[in-house]
Design a protein around this motif. Structure first.
Motif, PDB file in Angstrom:
ATOM      1  N   ALA A   1      -6.533   9.769   2.378  1.00 17.93           N
ATOM      2  CA  ALA A   1      -5.539   9.820   1.305  1.00 17.93           C
ATOM      3  C   ALA A   1      -6.192   9.916  -0.069  1.00 17.93           C
TER       4      ALA A   1
ATOM      5  N   HIS B   1       0.832  -1.205   0.000  1.00 15.55           N
ATOM      6  CA  HIS B   1       0.000   0.000   0.000  1.00 15.55           C
ATOM      7  C   HIS B   1       0.867   1.255   0.000  1.00 15.55           C
ATOM      8  N   ASP B   2       1.998   1.202   0.716  1.00 13.77           N
ATOM      9  CA  ASP B   2       2.925   2.343   0.706  1.00 13.77           C
ATOM     10  C   ASP B   2       3.392   2.662  -0.710  1.00 13.77           C
TER      11      ASP B   2
ATOM     12  N   GLY C   1      -7.215   1.478   0.963  1.00 13.25           N
ATOM     13  CA  GLY C   1      -6.996   2.912   0.843  1.00 13.25           C
ATOM     14  C   GLY C   1      -7.980   3.734   1.633  1.00 13.25           C
TER      15      GLY C   1
ATOM     16  N   THR D   1      -5.911   4.415   5.258  1.00 11.23           N
ATOM     17  CA  THR D   1      -5.503   5.818   5.036  1.00 11.23           C
ATOM     18  C   THR D   1      -6.752   6.584   4.622  1.00 11.23           C
TER      19      THR D   1
ATOM     20  N   LEU E   1       0.817   4.758  -2.329  1.00 14.98           N
ATOM     21  CA  LEU E   1       0.862   6.122  -1.791  1.00 14.98           C
ATOM     22  C   LEU E   1       2.076   6.874  -2.323  1.00 14.98           C
TER      23      LEU E   1
END
Length: 675
Positions: free
Chosen positions: A514, A471-472, A507, A511, A475
């Motif tokens: 985001a 997931h990072d 997502g 987050t 981002l």
């Protein structure tokens, strides 16, 4: 064309290109209708019969994709061979003896694919595997033993595919090998089983020699977890003396190796430091590799055989692009060749090698000729820990007049995430990229860690990283797009199917601010229930899933899976969410969407849920795909401010049901039929 068996494992596969097209003010660019992008192609998947007498392809008949055939000498005399009324036929191939065209189909997306055959002269298609709740697999075909093929059939035990020989003339099935625990088998050109694979407890695989109907007890080769998605036998030469491997052992990216069966000696045929060997072309008579492809930013073919190389070079000049060879006669005198210009629909040709003549067969989507299609830009994006993420960016027409891959000013963006996760995005025409760009959005697709094609280390970097470093990466890609001036932080949506649907749910939960909104298509919300409900015929891959996702048989693994499950963070959702699901999905059970919708409903969090009772993992029927995308673009229009074609009658033309949240999408409630 002889095909080698390349390695791959896609749990949740769901996929997504050229010089810049003429630019215009994005607000005045012609809106491309959804039906032109997502409706049936005019023709697709052309095939030559091995004897060169026939041409076949898939095309609509009464609005449903069916198989058509024509004499190779006169394509204008085409006629339909099948008459499917509901479920489209999406793939077909010729029997080795050219006696029939074979195809698979399921019911309502349940992925219980059965095998059918139909003679080119016509007649009713024959069901060749007359079983219930069965999924047929191809085990082996031959260019020399042409009267039969080998099939894997799991009608006895849903977990394992027994090997049968199918007599193409009589249709008789004869048991060759009962399978009690093997993931698969490899046959040679004489259709003798030569190797069997079995999964190890560590997620790797053991390969055993097969002699006659006996499988040796001691492994011939052992592959560990790290190499398991990038290493395996790819096929024998016709004489059985050479075995090709796609192999990453002792290296990072998978090379093409040739092994002398008698001595065991390995010889490197091809390799690249940046990407795995992708496809190969092999001689129909000898089985020897003639060319191979490497796909890093774009797919590129390199010839080993001088004759093949000369023809590929000639085709590149004529087509002004990389030729895609889809089918070859056994005599190798004619090829089916396509070219993908990205900014125009693909065109397919018949290529006469001796005469050096290209004859145009069809344009896949002629309705897109002259449409405002736009370029796709390959990009290398750095993740926060230094990994390079090969990505693909598409910009709305009129926003990038100098064609440098950067808009004059920021535009809203959709992060479109591929499925798998053990799959990849590629350069080329994408209906989704073109559709979203036409609506006014930049579109970014990222090969996050865990994606295949870039070596084993890149895959391994994704182990146990669902909702974490994977997931990072997404981002970080958004951060790159913001820093580059492509978009702004408040105008990014996340969208995807399968694992891409999971990434969407991650997502909006992990987050929550985001992304401006999310579109989840058949995405899992609870990783424990996902692993409990995977199809039984994936039993052989279960340990691999556990090692790369989290092991639900251990307390530590269950905690890991729960922590990565968006379901348990549903109360954190503060952005609009749209969910699409097929009721018959065998990979991501309907309960995955039901659970998170119920959790959101319990917290009075708005969500729109679109359910298709006749679909599975993704939406195969064009009416259903168009309907969901009609909802999606009107949802995105409200969220990001882009353009949208009205929903109109698309919902009524589909089987769509909206159990939740019809009022949250412009025009959706009014478009619903009274059911």
């Amino acid at each position: 064309m002889r095909t080698l068996h390349l390695i791959g494992l896609g749990l949740l596969a769901f996929g997504t290109g050229g010089a810049a097209a003429p630019q215009a003010d994005p607000g005045t660019v012609r809106l491309i209708e959804r039906k032109d992008l997502f409706g049936n192609p005019t023709k697709t998947q052309a095939r030559l019969s091995p004897d060169g007498k026939w041409l076949s392809w898939i095309a609509p008949r009464d609005g449903v994709l069916n198989i058509w055939v024509a004499p190779a000498s006169d394509p204008g005399q085409a006629r339909p061979l099948t008459a499917e009324k509901t479920r489209p036929i999406r793939s077909h191939f010729w029997a080795p003896d050219s006696s029939q065209i074979m195809f698979i189909n399921d019911k309502g997306g349940d992925e219980n694919f059965l095998l059918y055959g139909v003679a080119p002269a016509g007649g009713e298609p024959k069901l060749l595997t007359p079983f219930e709740k069965t999924r047929v697999q191809m085990v082996g075909t031959s260019n020399h033993v042409t009267g039969r093929i080998l099939l894997g059939i799991n009608n006895r035990d849903a977990r394992w595919h027994d090997v049968y020989s199918l007599d193409l003339k009589t249709g008789k099935l004869t048991l060759v090998m009962r399978n009690d625990g093997y993931a698969g088998f490899l046959a040679d050109d004489q259709l003798n089983l030569r190797m069997a694979s079995k999964q190890r407890d560590d997620g790797g695989s053991d390969y055993f020699r097969v002699t006659g109907d006996k499988i040796e007890a001691t492994p011939l080769v052992t592959i560990g977890l790290d190499d398991s998605l990038t290493t395996g036998p790819a096929g024998f030469t016709a004489d059985g003396k050479t075995l090709y491997w796609i192999d990453s052992r002792g290296r990072d990216t998978a090379a093409l190796l040739a092994q002398d069966v008698a001595t065991g000696k390995m010889t490197t045929v091809a390799e690249s430091p940046k990407a795995d060997i992708g496809g190969v072309m092999a001689d129909a008579e000898t089985g020897r590799v003639q060319a191979y492809s490497i796909d890093y930013l774009k797919e590129e073919w390199t010839a080993i055989d001088p004759g093949i190389g000369a023809d590929l070079d000639w085709l590149r000049k004529q087509l002004k692009g990389e030729p895609i060879v889809g089918s070859r006669t056994r005599a190798d005198d004619r090829w089916i060749v396509a070219v993908d210009p990205v900014v125009a629909p693909s065109t397919t040709y018949l290529f006469d090698r001796k005469a050096k003549k290209l004859s145009k067969l069809y344009v896949s989507r002629p309705q897109l000729e002259g449409a405002p299609l736009v370029a796709m830009y390959p990009e290398e994006i750095k993740a926060r820990d230094g990994l390079t993420l090969v990505s693909y960016l598409t910009l709305p027409a009129g926003t990038d007049p100098d064609g440098d891959g950067k808009p004059d000013k920021p535009v809203p963006m959709v992060l479109f995430v591929h499925g798998g996760p053990w799959a990849r995005d590629e350069y080329g025409y994408s209906s989704y990229h073109q559709w979203l760009a036409n609506r006014g959005y930049a579109v970014l697709s990222v090969n996050y860690r865990g994606s295949t094609g870039f070596g084993k280390n890149f895959i391994t970097a994704g182990n146990l990283q669902w909702g974490r470093k994977m997931h990072d990466d997404l981002l970080d890609a958004v951060g790159w797009a913001v820093a580059r001036g492509v978009t702004t932080p408040d105008k990014v949506a996340i969208m995807g199917g399968s694992y891409g649907g999971y990434a969407t749910l991650a997502g909006v939960t992990f987050t929550p601010t985001a992304f401006a909104c999310g579109v989840d298509i058949v995405g899992p919300s609870n990783l424990q229930t996902l692993l409990k409900t995977i199809p039984p015929y994936w039993e052989a891959g279960k340990q691999q899933f556990y090692k790369r996702m989290g092991d639900p048989t251990t307390e530590e693994g269950r905690k890991l899976l729960d922590a990565a499950s968006p379901l348990y963070k549903a109360d954190a959702i503060v952005r609009p969410l749209l969910i699409g699901q097929g009721a018959n999905d065998p990979r991501v059970n309907k309960a995955e969407s039901d659970q998170i919708v119920a959790a959101m409903r319990a917290k009075n969090i708005p969500v729109t849920y679109v359910l298709f009772p006749d679909e599975g993992h993704g939406f195969a029927r064009p009416q259903n795909n168009i309907a969901f995308n009609a909802v999606a673009e009107n949802f995105l229009g409200k969220c990001l401010g882009g353009r949208a074609e009205p929903i109109g009658d698309s919902i009524r033309a589909s089987t769509a049901q909206v159990p939740e949240g019809a009022g949250f999408v412009n025009g959706l409630a009014a478009s619903l039929p009274a059911r």
